[in-house]
Design an enzyme around this catalytic site. Sequence first.
Site: not given
Ligand code: UD1
Length: 414
Positions: A17-18, A86, A110, A115, A300, A322, A392
Amino acid sequence: MNGLRRLEGTLRVQGSKNAALPILAAALLTPKSTIHNCPDLSDVAAAIHILEDLGCRCCREGSSVTVTADSCPQSFIADSLMREMRSSVVFLGAMVARCGKARISFPGGCELGPRPIDMHLSGLQKMGVFIRDDGGYLDCRAENGLHGARIALPFPSVGATENIMIAACTAKGTTEIHNAAREPEIGGLADFLNAAGARIRIAPDGTVFIEGVKQLHECEYTVIADRIAAATYLCAAAVSGGRLLLTGADPGHLTACIPLYEQAGCTVHIREDAIELQAPKRLGALPIVRTMPYPGFPTDAQAPFMAMSSLAAGTSVFVENIFENRYKHAGELARMGADIKLEGRVAVVEGTERLHGASVNCTDLRGGAALVVAALAAEGETVVREIRHIERGYEALEKNLSLLGADIRRVAED
Ligand code: UD1
């Protein structure tokens, strides 16, 4: 579901999915792309819905999805579509690269806590995108096109890395992403984009270099296996005392998980694209499990492993590094008899010999899968509600488990 049935058999793991979601967003940059092994999930359907709303034609045939984006697409995603998924923020980079502008609603908080998308936005700003917060909408403009930039992420965010990579493909000059995420889905996205003519190179230290090209061309690509679905099914086999041969998996993407199954007493055999797990009579406790960016233990997989450790002989400890709010499933597992104490980022799980059936609610995608894992090892009937969360990310979960011997069925609720 009725628990205490031993799972036994072979299962082919679904496409990731990701990995599929950012690739579908990146398809906006190609005139036509065919994406094989694309899992049939509600999040994928939501991404396809966004593409169609933007003016692309999408067609699914079996596990292959073809996206045609030959004319210049729209550059606005309605709030209702943003809310459906999201992670739709990953369309931002693709839209500004293709149309020179994008307007999306600000993705809200979320179930995993707030996020933020600050890293996505500051990366795009460095590449020449002007961003304005317009009453809950993000108005992004790069009328003169994007240019390459040197971007150092404060944290290796998966989504920010993907957004910047996609936007940089057709930018003028070279973009460097330092401290980029190193999840296998990043490599998958790079392979897709390179198949469409992009020039992306990932250095051994994870730094991503993207040399901008004029435009991308048609391509075909096969999505990598879903490492989190694989980890979940292995947890399911482990709690059921069963034996599972998972095919189509990539053991190299599960190096942080496999030693934990072994630590819990499972026998694991690795083949090139398959993993075989044989559960012990009674699972043992896990060492401290700390969620980390890849190649560390994936956040995850925390919930399914917690379900597994709630049945182990001994105490297991989880540290969630995380996301801020990723233990909501613990309360639901407790309804089934699990003994879990939470303190901030730490969860302490006292293993119990037996869980019991209960009526439980999915709190989020992976938390929901953890409830199903626990229910496989619970005495009596468990009713898992709000399974839209599970849909999902898991393709045909109940069908797959039932083929392996679980007593599980889906019932429509009013
Ligand atoms: C992706 C995955 C999700 C997984 C996560 C971490 C998808 C669709 N989703 O989510 O399943 O759990 O990686 O492996 O691929 N953060 C900030 N600012 C930002 C971006 C992120 O503070 O601009 C923080 C987030 O709140 C979180 C951490 O960084 O605490 C990690 O987030 P991120 O690696 O961006 O996860 P996602 O891409 O949302």
